[in-house]
Design an enzyme around this catalytic site. Sequence first.
Site, mmCIF file in Angstrom:
data_model
loop_
_atom_site.group_PDB
_atom_site.id
_atom_site.type_symbol
_atom_site.label_atom_id
_atom_site.label_comp_id
_atom_site.label_asym_id
_atom_site.label_seq_id
_atom_site.Cartn_x
_atom_site.Cartn_y
_atom_site.Cartn_z
ATOM 1 N N ALA A 36 2.358 96.878 89.812
ATOM 2 C CA ALA A 36 3.475 97.423 90.593
ATOM 3 C C ALA A 36 2.955 98.350 91.690
ATOM 4 C CB ALA A 36 4.439 98.177 89.685
ATOM 5 N N TYR A 38 -0.006 98.217 93.053
ATOM 6 C CA TYR A 38 -0.659 97.371 94.058
ATOM 7 C C TYR A 38 0.394 96.793 95.010
ATOM 8 C CZ TYR A 38 -3.480 93.697 96.138
ATOM 9 O OH TYR A 38 -4.130 92.898 97.041
ATOM 10 N N GLU A 115 -27.933 78.133 85.545
ATOM 11 C CA GLU A 115 -26.518 78.420 85.811
ATOM 12 C C GLU A 115 -25.686 77.274 85.287
ATOM 13 O OE1 GLU A 115 -26.345 78.571 90.040
ATOM 14 O OE2 GLU A 115 -27.362 80.490 90.129
ATOM 15 N N LYS A 117 -23.113 74.398 85.728
ATOM 16 C CA LYS A 117 -22.693 73.586 86.866
ATOM 17 C C LYS A 117 -21.186 73.420 86.773
ATOM 18 C CE LYS A 117 -23.918 69.429 89.414
ATOM 19 N NZ LYS A 117 -22.638 68.742 89.488
ATOM 20 N N ASP A 119 -17.568 72.202 87.528
ATOM 21 C CA ASP A 119 -17.075 70.905 87.987
ATOM 22 C C ASP A 119 -15.792 71.104 88.791
ATOM 23 O OD1 ASP A 119 -17.035 68.234 88.343
ATOM 24 O OD2 ASP A 119 -16.336 67.733 86.335
ATOM 25 N N ARG A 138 -17.219 70.354 101.403
ATOM 26 C CA ARG A 138 -18.569 69.836 101.569
ATOM 27 C C ARG A 138 -18.585 68.635 102.512
ATOM 28 N NH1 ARG A 138 -21.776 65.878 99.184
ATOM 29 N NH2 ARG A 138 -23.970 66.436 99.143
ATOM 30 N N GLU A 174 -18.285 77.001 94.231
ATOM 31 C CA GLU A 174 -17.476 75.922 93.688
ATOM 32 C C GLU A 174 -16.088 76.463 93.377
ATOM 33 O OE1 GLU A 174 -19.186 73.047 93.467
ATOM 34 O OE2 GLU A 174 -18.059 71.753 92.116
ATOM 35 N N TYR A 226 -22.631 80.534 94.218
ATOM 36 C CA TYR A 226 -23.934 80.379 93.579
ATOM 37 C C TYR A 226 -25.082 80.288 94.570
ATOM 38 C CZ TYR A 226 -22.654 75.637 94.762
ATOM 39 O OH TYR A 226 -22.230 74.525 95.440
ATOM 40 N N LYS A 314 -27.442 67.233 83.054
ATOM 41 C CA LYS A 314 -26.051 66.864 82.798
ATOM 42 C C LYS A 314 -25.704 66.943 81.310
ATOM 43 C CE LYS A 314 -24.302 65.797 86.797
ATOM 44 N NZ LYS A 314 -23.506 64.621 86.971
ATOM 45 N N CYS A 408 5.006 39.601 83.376
ATOM 46 C CA CYS A 408 5.004 40.982 83.829
ATOM 47 C C CYS A 408 6.013 41.775 83.005
ATOM 48 C CB CYS A 408 5.365 41.029 85.313
ATOM 49 S SG CYS A 408 5.716 42.698 85.889
ATOM 50 N N CYS A 411 9.060 42.681 85.646
ATOM 51 C CA CYS A 411 9.954 41.708 86.302
ATOM 52 C C CYS A 411 9.946 40.350 85.615
ATOM 53 C CB CYS A 411 9.593 41.563 87.775
ATOM 54 S SG CYS A 411 8.017 40.724 88.039
ATOM 55 N N CYS A 426 0.532 40.805 88.335
ATOM 56 C CA CYS A 426 1.860 40.275 88.577
ATOM 57 C C CYS A 426 1.871 39.852 90.039
ATOM 58 C CB CYS A 426 2.915 41.360 88.333
ATOM 59 S SG CYS A 426 4.524 40.910 89.000
ATOM 60 N N CYS A 431 8.163 42.871 92.905
ATOM 61 C CA CYS A 431 8.323 43.382 91.537
ATOM 62 C C CYS A 431 8.694 44.865 91.608
ATOM 63 C CB CYS A 431 7.023 43.204 90.773
ATOM 64 S SG CYS A 431 6.972 44.081 89.211
#
Length: 667
Positions: A36, A38, A115, A117, A119, A138, A174, A226, A314, A408, A411, A426, A431
């Site tokens: 508040a 802030y 570090e 990684k 994602d 990137r 990232e 990083y 990985k 299908c 349809c 299909c 459709c």
Amino acid sequence: MSVPARVRARAAWLRAELHEHAYRYYVLDAPTISDAEYDRLLRELRDLEAQYPELVTPDSPTQRVGAPPAAAFAPVRHRAPMLSLANAFDDAELEAWARRVRTALGEAPVAFVCELKIDGAAVSLTYVDGVFVRGATRGDGEQGEDVTANLRTIRSIPLRLRGAAPPLVEVRGEVYLPRSAFEATNADREARGEPRFANPRNAAAGSLRQLDPQVTAARPLDIFVYGLGAAEGLALASHWETLAWLRAAGFRTSPHARRCTSLEEVKAFVRHWTAARATLDYDTDGVVVKVDATAQQAELGTTAQAPRWAIAYKFPAEQAVTRLVDITVSVGRTGALTPTAVLEPVRVSGVTVTSATLHNEDEVRRKDVRIGDWVVVQRAGEVIPEVVRPLPERRTGAERVFVMPDRCPVCQTPVERPEDEAVTRCPNLACPAQLHLRLVHFASRDAMNIEGLGEKLIAQLLDRGLVRDPADLYQLTAADLLTLDRMGEKLAANLLEAIAASKRTTLARLLYALGIRHVGAHVAERLAEQFGTLQALADAPFEAIRDTPGIGPTIAGSVHSFFRQEVNRRLLDRLLAAGVAPEAPQAAPAPGPLAGTQVVFTGTLARWTRSQAEALARAAGATTTDSVTKKTTYVVAGASPGSKLEKARRLGVRVLTEDEFARLVGA
Ligand code: IVH
């Protein structure tokens, strides 16, 4: 109106206070005032800036959100390229890398920094004299997109650096969406009739590429930085020091980075996080191991793609076991029938998974997954969850083998499966399943961007027979719309306005909206740049499409055949007749060496096909035509040129050899 000194001083004080408290809250996670309080300071600054607009500075805490929606992202060239990383998948590959490093460094002692990684989506943040001036994705590593307005909405990105500021620095990091926010983001997208994001990484990348920063601001994106790209006036002897500098400058760095002086320590770090990553509120796909000393990094150098001083170890994909309760078949926008596993909800790497793709019939058979099986599922990096294998030892005999329907499911048209393909389709273009998804795609934000026209409304429009293809949208009247559920005058008027507004669009958006197979937003942009108008693309021969930079034969075949089909031509005619007016892409930002010229080719060229040469000329800013006129600037003559050369001579048009042309365009 000049600003009283007292007010100016107060505004400066407020800005400094707000920066400090945002830093404590968003970066240190240790606020010292209440929310508040802030907000009260922020409101006071906002009021002062409203009264004295000249007080607004680009780094003011009030400037996080507020940039208007953009029509497109401008390209940004990175000063230092954003490289990728070589991978290691096991200890042996890590050891092999470490051996190469040690050999290259002449057996000097080497320290590493490990570090996580993250994602998410890689970004580069440029600070000039300490002020955040540009943020970019990137892209291809050399050139990304300007997403400054969206990055400003991320509160842990400082708008101004703390402490002494270098003249220029590119900070690399990232951006990610916390797992805990992922499901809420998807729920929000569903409510707007937009497709769900497959995983937090796509959600982060997609949120960064929102044209409207307000949408980005509503997503709780965060960032770990990083490293550095280009930097002037900074002398940092190691990566470890770089991380310390970044923290001191006000950035959020990972608290889990660790300096290791032996490879055993590195392996222990990897082992620890292979298990412990499940406890994090963000996706990680490995550990990045970096040689610490800057001098050693420089000595090792980089290949064209990746530094030799770093490697990504990985993680194996995270797996979980659950029951497969059913296999349903959905029909995609291209008519492909896709079997999908319906799963008992299970948490895999922090995300609740309730379904998983089984890709196609062969895949189901190859894996021998049956309805009722216990199965292993995994989320691997960027892909949608998938079923890895059944656990046959847990079968009771009540499991059922899946059979692909021969009609299908939507349809009832008999499906087709070409002999050399794994996909069952299909064949009915009308459709409703295809139509529904095609229309949802057509109206979606990155396509025609028809605000308010989501999945549910489109379903109703189809159910009532008001719309049979995208062009029908432009024929809708208020009376039509008022027959729909929960539709009032105001909403109908807004919708019609949004539909009308979508007529003014870009060629790239229209191409993307058409849902041509293999044509995503990026390919659509390339095609629009190359051909400029819908007509030029529709009339282009296969070779000209194939020779477009970034487009191969598969895409070209799909685009070419799309425009050869009568139904599609008719659809386009109707869209244009309804007033859909795609703008040609803006001329290339930097005028090329042939800007404003008209070039004609004749004869056989030695280095390029005709369409490649034309593409080069256009990329250099020229327009290319087939016949020589007074307006022609250059005729480029290859071997055995025809009558065009004579005509050029007659008209006094400058004739170039292939080599001269090559020099002109710098090829
Ligand atoms: S260093 C020149 N460190 O991984 C080396 N990259 O393949 C540049 N990433 O998308 C990368 N966490 O954004 C580095 N701690 C980390 C990282 C990291 C995630 C991403 C990076 C890029 C990809 C590199």
